[in-house]
Design a protein around this motif. Structure first.
Motif, mmCIF file in Angstrom:
data_model
loop_
_atom_site.group_PDB
_atom_site.id
_atom_site.type_symbol
_atom_site.label_atom_id
_atom_site.label_comp_id
_atom_site.label_asym_id
_atom_site.label_seq_id
_atom_site.Cartn_x
_atom_site.Cartn_y
_atom_site.Cartn_z
ATOM 1 N N VAL A 85 4.388 11.074 3.640
ATOM 2 C CA VAL A 85 3.425 9.987 3.476
ATOM 3 C C VAL A 85 3.511 9.151 4.748
ATOM 4 C CG1 VAL A 85 2.665 8.024 2.122
ATOM 5 C CG2 VAL A 85 3.768 9.959 0.983
ATOM 6 N N SER A 86 2.432 9.133 5.537
ATOM 7 C CA SER A 86 2.435 8.457 6.832
ATOM 8 C C SER A 86 1.444 7.309 6.837
ATOM 9 C CB SER A 86 2.090 9.441 7.955
ATOM 10 O OG SER A 86 3.039 10.487 8.020
ATOM 11 N N PHE A 87 1.801 6.258 7.570
ATOM 12 C CA PHE A 87 0.957 5.076 7.699
ATOM 13 C C PHE A 87 0.619 4.861 9.175
ATOM 14 C CE2 PHE A 87 3.477 4.641 3.922
ATOM 15 C CZ PHE A 87 2.620 4.096 2.979
ATOM 16 N N TYR A 88 -0.638 4.481 9.445
ATOM 17 C CA TYR A 88 -1.112 4.280 10.813
ATOM 18 C C TYR A 88 -1.875 2.966 10.913
ATOM 19 C CZ TYR A 88 -0.194 9.277 11.423
ATOM 20 O OH TYR A 88 0.400 10.511 11.476
ATOM 21 N N HIS A 136 -0.780 9.123 -7.021
ATOM 22 C CA HIS A 136 -1.950 8.239 -6.996
ATOM 23 C C HIS A 136 -1.851 7.279 -5.812
ATOM 24 C CE1 HIS A 136 -3.833 8.873 -11.034
ATOM 25 N NE2 HIS A 136 -2.626 9.332 -11.319
ATOM 26 N N PRO A 137 -2.943 6.982 -5.104
ATOM 27 C CA PRO A 137 -2.955 5.869 -4.151
ATOM 28 C C PRO A 137 -2.627 4.562 -4.886
ATOM 29 C CG PRO A 137 -4.823 7.305 -3.744
ATOM 30 C CD PRO A 137 -4.199 7.769 -5.039
ATOM 31 N N LEU A 148 0.841 -1.197 0.000
ATOM 32 C CA LEU A 148 0.000 0.000 0.000
ATOM 33 C C LEU A 148 0.876 1.248 0.000
ATOM 34 C CD1 LEU A 148 -2.580 -0.931 2.785
ATOM 35 C CD2 LEU A 148 -3.005 -0.935 0.328
ATOM 36 N N GLY A 149 0.311 2.341 -0.494
ATOM 37 C CA GLY A 149 1.015 3.616 -0.413
ATOM 38 C C GLY A 149 0.592 4.572 -1.497
ATOM 39 N N GLY A 177 -4.286 3.097 7.778
ATOM 40 C CA GLY A 177 -4.600 4.454 7.361
ATOM 41 C C GLY A 177 -3.409 5.060 6.635
ATOM 42 N N VAL A 178 -3.661 5.708 5.496
ATOM 43 C CA VAL A 178 -2.604 6.349 4.702
ATOM 44 C C VAL A 178 -2.890 7.848 4.652
ATOM 45 C CG1 VAL A 178 -1.348 6.372 2.524
ATOM 46 C CG2 VAL A 178 -2.449 4.261 3.300
#
Length: 432
Positions: A383-386, A406-407, A321-322, A373-374
């Motif tokens: 760009v943070s991930f939770y 783009h996601p 993901l990202g 969560g992105v």
């Protein structure tokens, strides 16, 4: 006075200057007609399109020139262009409104920043208080150990000093069984045997087996440190949850782009789910479609501001993901890393969560997230991930973005059907 239209050149739409008249009777400014013929490489009347085999010998129409000059001198002043005035006023008004909106937006941002500062101050104050409290407990425990040791040593020293006195007395006193003549009374004999007996040296303690060892209170310190770290962890998690609640207001609607999906991927009709299949889908070839790796992009792209979305990964054993640059390579083999336009997180088949840096960065989490969560802050380059369930921060990429982003999604390989569950773009969000 004649109407102005009789003195206007049909080419420049202004009053004639050195007017000439063609054989067909139409008049133009001399320079305008020459430029027109030069531009079109042909000699014909711009109005009636009459073609002249040879260039006409044109001379200035003196009567028309004189009339045009007189009209120019006596030309009445043009009325104010009310429409233009209205447009200018409207432009001014629009810009003033824009200024007000900018000021209002700035005020909202400043209020948001102040709330964040106050909230972070409360969290970190609680953290500092917890650390100070734990440190005081450590100091008190060490001081208690210190007092106990001081008391123990004082007791031992007193005991040793008593034995020293006994030994000195044993060394200086005469044999208690010998009678001693009293100087004051010759008739009185003091029998030392009647005095309380002293301790026999052979009965005294063997002090070679008694020692005072340095006690750095390691156990106390370690327990206190573990307590402090636990409190820090609690407060950091609390801060992460607060941060996640703050960024959830930037929620955006994200939909998968079927034309970018690798043929092995199946995208749901509502464009919210993607899964890996065991056979190639019959899809048209498209320049934006991935042809080697089973990836898919979102239809939406972002070139500024902040946005947030959540993806349900459930119990899947592999996924990616990202966000990615719009211009990434989608054909053939490529490396997934920020230098190539990929800012992504991956769960490997062995259960290891990694950030796809170069080289990759292993990430340690107590519990594997089931919903990720992105958060993209394009302007700040983050760009943070939770972990969406707990609010725990997983990883943040920092970079400078210049292209649209783009996601990005990849459900991973099937692994014999063990990883066939889809990735699902959440339409509802966790309440933490």
């Amino acid at each position: 006075m004649a109407k102005e239209k009789h003195f206007l050149c049909s080419l420049c739409r202004d009053i004639f200057t050195s007017p000439v008249t063609t054989p067909c009777g139409h008049s133009f400014c001399s320079s305008c007609l020459c430029q027109y013929w030069t531009r079109h490489q042909s000699k014909y009347c711009p109005i009636c399109r009459r073609l002249f085999s040879d260039r006409p010998d044109l001379s200035v129409n003196r009567i028309l020139a004189e009339l045009s000059d007189n009209y120019r001198k006596d030309r009445p002043p043009a009325p104010p262009d009310e429409e233009m005035v209205i447009d200018v006023e409207q432009m001014i008004q629009e810009r003033q409104q824009k200024v007000e909106r900018f000021k209002y937006a700035l005020e909202l941002q400043q209020n948001s920043y102040l709330r964040e500062v106050r909230e972070s101050q409360k969290v970190f104050s609680a953290l500092v208080h917890a650390m100070e409290k734990s440190h005081k407990a450590v100091v008190d425990a060490i001081e208690g150990r210190k007092r106990e040791e001081e008391k123990r040593v004082a007791t031992l020293v007193k005991e040793i000093e008593q034995e020293i006195q006994e030994l000195r007395k044993e060394n200086t006193d005469p044999d208690p069984r010998i009678a001693v003549k009293n100087d004051q009374d010759d008739d009185t004999i003091q029998d030392t045997a009647s005095v309380a007996p002293t301790m026999c040296p052979s009965e005294m303690k063997d002090w070679s087996k008694v020692a005072i060892e340095a006690d750095p209170c390691v156990g106390v310190t370690r327990r206190a440190l573990a307590d402090i770290m636990e409190k820090i962890k609690v407060e950091v998690n609390r801060l992460s949850k607060s941060e996640l609640r703050r960024i959830e207001k930037y929620i955006v609607d994200v939909n998968l782009s079927a034309k970018t999906a690798h043929p092995f991927l199946s995208v749901s009709e509502d464009r919210k789910q993607v899964s890996h299949t065991d056979k190639l889908q019959e899809v048209p070839d498209h320049p934006k479609r991935f042809d080697r790796v089973a990836n898919v992009l979102a239809k939406e792209s972002f070139s500024g501001g902040r946005c947030y979305w959540q993806v349900e990964v459930g119990g899947k054993m592999e996924w990616n993901l990202g966000v990615v640059r719009q211009s990434i390579n989608r054909k053939g083999k490529f490396s997934v890393c920020p230098a190539n336009g990929f800012w992504t997180l991956s769960l490997k088949a062995g259960g290891q969560l990694i950030a796809n840096t170069s080289p990759s960065t292993p990430l340690a989490l107590e519990q594997r997230p089931r919903k990720v969560g992105v958060f993209l802050d394009y302007t700040e380059g983050r760009v943070s991930f939770y972990c969406a369930e707990s609010g725990v921060h997983i990883h943040t990429f920092t970079d400078t973005f210049t292209d649209r982003l783009h996601p990005f999604f990849s459900p991973g390989r099937l692994h014999g059907g063990k990883n066939d569950a889809p990735l699902i773009i959440s339409s509802s969000f966790c309440s933490i």
